[in-house]
Design an enzyme around this catalytic site. Structure first.
Site: not given
Ligand code: NAD
Length: 694
Positions: A64, A105, A108, A128
């Site tokens: 992200a 992300g 993910e 994270e």
């Protein structure tokens, strides 16, 4: 942002979607929108048999876009978790070709895919936790379902990426291939023909996957490793859901906990530190660095030995110079011992240790420094000694060589003045142990050239250090501030605290250790010498605590002599409260006419931490630090300040500068002129600004 190419394999068509968002292919709002559109198109196209997701350059995706956190951009649809659900439920196979690093992300995104292929050099991770959050797009629910609870706890709570071969071994990826896009196309085709089985996760709870004790042990470990941090515990809580609930319920739980963390102070502080570290390496000038290959180190004591190791680890050739054969032998033995210990712990192979040791040449002759590109002096902290050494270095070193001092407090300009090359003289203030601690204060003298600073910054980054540019003053940034912090700790002792009470309050605040324990570790004689040096210029009317001096007069210099503010059992670093010191402190209080009183943790924290903040404000104002966030980097990387509070200046911003100022004004009235509020603090507080705006 997302490029599409149709590849033909065995008469089938594969749509290859390539994320292209330099530098790390982050999946910010724009990439999500583009990816959603291209994905829908490919899935709707009857000609396309399968889809491959990959990235441009060395990254698959760095995850992200952190800069979008806490902004409306995070709400732009599709959300990452929606995109992943779309992939997971797609009517045709979607395979990830992990061409390089896949983090957060980015990883993910691959967990929703029907298959995963990685390049040989790929790195896969969910870091994270290091930013005070958790993988919020299904990572905590899908990863344990793919690689098992224990391995997922390691990756998510540890936050360290793993290499492709490890990801293959634990089942995270299906294949490792030299050409991951080609391999992913073939896997996609095989999946579309039903020749291979999809690797999307089973949404049911994981049965008998782990006992309660696994999570308990993970919590205990996290509390020890990340004292005071909440994100690791939330990560564990989310992973635990996988044994209790379905994927859907687990995802909802994870989304809720992510929101809680991302809106909280801890994650804001950790993101601040993340950006502050990157900002600190930016220099005001664009001067060209010069090449460094050989480095001289003068002094093979505590610091010189660690600096030599750090340089050898970074691939540099080192000449380690000492005064006497005995000192040189002692230093060399320590270096060998340290390497042997790290090889035993598995940090280096025996060959790596051999290579590193072979890069260090021991010497007693200044002449051996004739062709080095840089010298770092780490001899005794004494101006006369430093001047003599720099005079000799100036005479023997080639004219282009840079001359640096590792002094903790002395005036770099005075040292530079004894040389014929003040533009090439600077301070390189390493922290102990120098081969471990990442902070490096790079001290720019009045005449130090920009290209010398640029050269040392580049060297520091190659040594995996965090360089911070600071100006000349007594103690630079870190030690100048710490003097104010320890002064208040000493005053608190006289006013009613015990050492254990002061240190305990600050440890509960999150400091790696309290100020008195830190003094005992560093050696009380060092600050005693500094106080003696400062004594002639100290205004007589200012309050002065004699506690530390009296302890030194007893021959107690801290851990190295087995006693200081505390006592220590032989071979142990565990501080043990000592009634003898309590009596000495009570005597100092009486002599100073102070009536001892009950003191709260809250007061201990305000007195010590706001002393840092007030002096930090003066340091920014004086231009000794380039920016307030550099001070935060110095304190988090070098002084054990809790990362989850973001450093002293960010902590003050979090409390609110008007409140900090009001407390400092109260201390000013109660305790006198040490507490005169720094003008920059007053200016910011009164204009509604923060240090992060300064
Ligand atoms: P130390 O006493 O452990 O080592 C100093 C070494 O320098 C000794 O081995 C001594 O023999 C050698 N030496 C002295 N004069 C010399 C000369 N003329 N030529 C060659 N060698 C000489 O001291 P240290 O703790 O390593 O500190 C060294 C410097 O680093 C000091 O300036 C100190 O302020 C600074 N420093 C220390 C720390 C720390 O935590 N110890 C941290 C940062 C900076």
């Amino acid at each position: 942002m997302v490029h599409v190419e149709i590849r033909h394999v065995d008469q089938a068509a594969i749509a290859v979607l390539r994320i292209d968002n330099p530098p790390v292919n982050s999946v910010g709002s724009q990439v999500r929108v583009a990816l959603g559109e291209q994905l829908d198109k490919a899935l709707a196209d009857a000609q396309v048999n399968a889809v491959v997701l990959t990235g441009s350059g060395r990254f698959f995706s760095g995850g992200a876009d952190i800069r979008e956190f806490n902004t409306p951009k995070t709400q732009v649809r599709p959300l990452l978790r929606e995109l992943i659900a779309r992939i997971e439920g797609a009517g045709k196979p979607v395979v990830a070709a992990i061409n390089g690093t896949a983090l957060g992300g980015g990883l993910e995104l691959t967990l929703g895919c029907h298959g995963r292929v990685a390049s040989e050099t790929a790195k896969l991770g969910l870091p994270e936790v290091k930013l005070g959050v958790l993988p919020g797009a299904g990572g905590t629910q899908r990863l344990p379902r793919i690689i098992g609870i224990a391995a997922a706890l390691d990756m998510i709570v540890g936050g360290e990426p793993i290499a492709a071969h490890k990801a293959l071994a634990n089942g995270l990826v299906d294949e490792v291939a030299a050409d991951p896009i080609d391999a992913a196309c073939r896997l996609g085709l095989a999946l579309s023909r039903g020749e291979r089985e999809s690797r999307t996760v089973d949404p049911a709870p994981l049965r008998n996957a782990a006992s309660e004790s696994v999570f308990e042990a993970a919590r205990r470990d996290a509390q020890r490793r990340y004292r005071g941090c909440i994100a690791p515990l939330e990560c564990i809580g989310c992973i635990e859901q996988t044994v209790h609930t379905s994927l859907e319920a687990g995802l909802a739980y994870e989304a809720d906990r992510f929101k809680f963390l991302v809106e909280g102070d801890q994650s804001k502080a950790q993101r601040h530190v993340f950006f502050a570290e990157r900002q600190a390496t930016k220099l005001p000038s664009a001067a060209e660095p010069s090449q460094i290959a050989r480095v001289g180190v003068v002094g093979a004591g505590t610091m010189g030995g660690g600096i030599a190791m750090s340089l050898a680890n970074g691939g540099y050739w080192v000449v380690l110079l000492e005064q006497t054969e005995a000192a040189l032998q002692r230093g060399w033995n320590t270096i060998q011992g340290n390497y042997a210990a790290s090889s035993k712990r598995g940090r280096f192979t025996e060959q790596e240790v051999k290579d590193r040791l072979s890069r260090i040449q021991c010497s007693l002759e200044y002449g051996d420094l004739a062709d080095v590109d840089l010298v770092i002096e780490a001899a005794f902290e004494d101006m006369q000694v430093k001047k003599e050494i720099f005079t000799r270095l100036d005479a023997v070193c080639k004219p282009t060589a840079i001359l640096a001092s590792n002094t903790s407090r002395l005036d770099i300009n005075e040292i530079a003045a004894v040389t014929s090359r003040p533009a090439q003289v600077l301070g390189m203030h390493f922290f102990s142990p120098a081969n471990v601690m990442r902070l490096l204060e790079v001290v720019k003298g009045a005449k130090t050239s920009d290209s010398v600073i640029a050269t040392v910054f580049r060297l520091a980054v190659r040594l995996n250090k965090i360089p911070v540019l600071v100006g000349v003053c007594d103690g630079f940034v870190g030690n100048r501030m710490v003097s104010h912090y320890t002064r208040e700790a000493y005053f608190l002792l006289e006013e009613g605290c015990t050492p254990a009470q002061v240190d305990g309050a600050l440890r509960r605040f999150g400091m790696a250790m309290g100020p008195l324990q830190m003094q005992d570790m560093a050696g009380l004689d060092i600050s005693w010498a500094a106080r003696k040096r400062q004594a002639p210029t100290r205004p007589a009317h200012l309050r002065y605590s004699k506690v530390a001096d009296r302890i030194c007069e007893m021959g107690r210099f801290g851990q190295k002599t087995g006693s200081g503010f505390y006592r220590y059992e032989a071979g142990s670093r565990e501080p043990i409260p000592d009634p003898e010191i309590d009596a000495l402190i009570a005597q100092c209080s009486a002599e100073a006419g102070i009536t001892r009183r009950e003191i709260s943790d809250e007061e201990i924290i305000a007195r010590t931490i706001y002393a840092l903040v007030n002096e930090g404000a003066r340091i920014v104002q004086d231009g000794i630090a380039q920016r307030a966030s550099d001070i935060d980097v110095v304190y988090v990387a070098g002084y054990g300040f809790p990362m989850f509070r973001g450093g002293p200046m960010f902590y003050a911003d979090t409390v609110g500068l008007p409140e900090v100022l009001a407390t400092i004004r109260r201390f000013h009235e109660q305790h006198g002129e040490y507490w005169e509020p720094a003008p920059l603090l007053v200016e910011l507080a009164e204009s509604g600004r923060r240090f992060s705006d300064s």
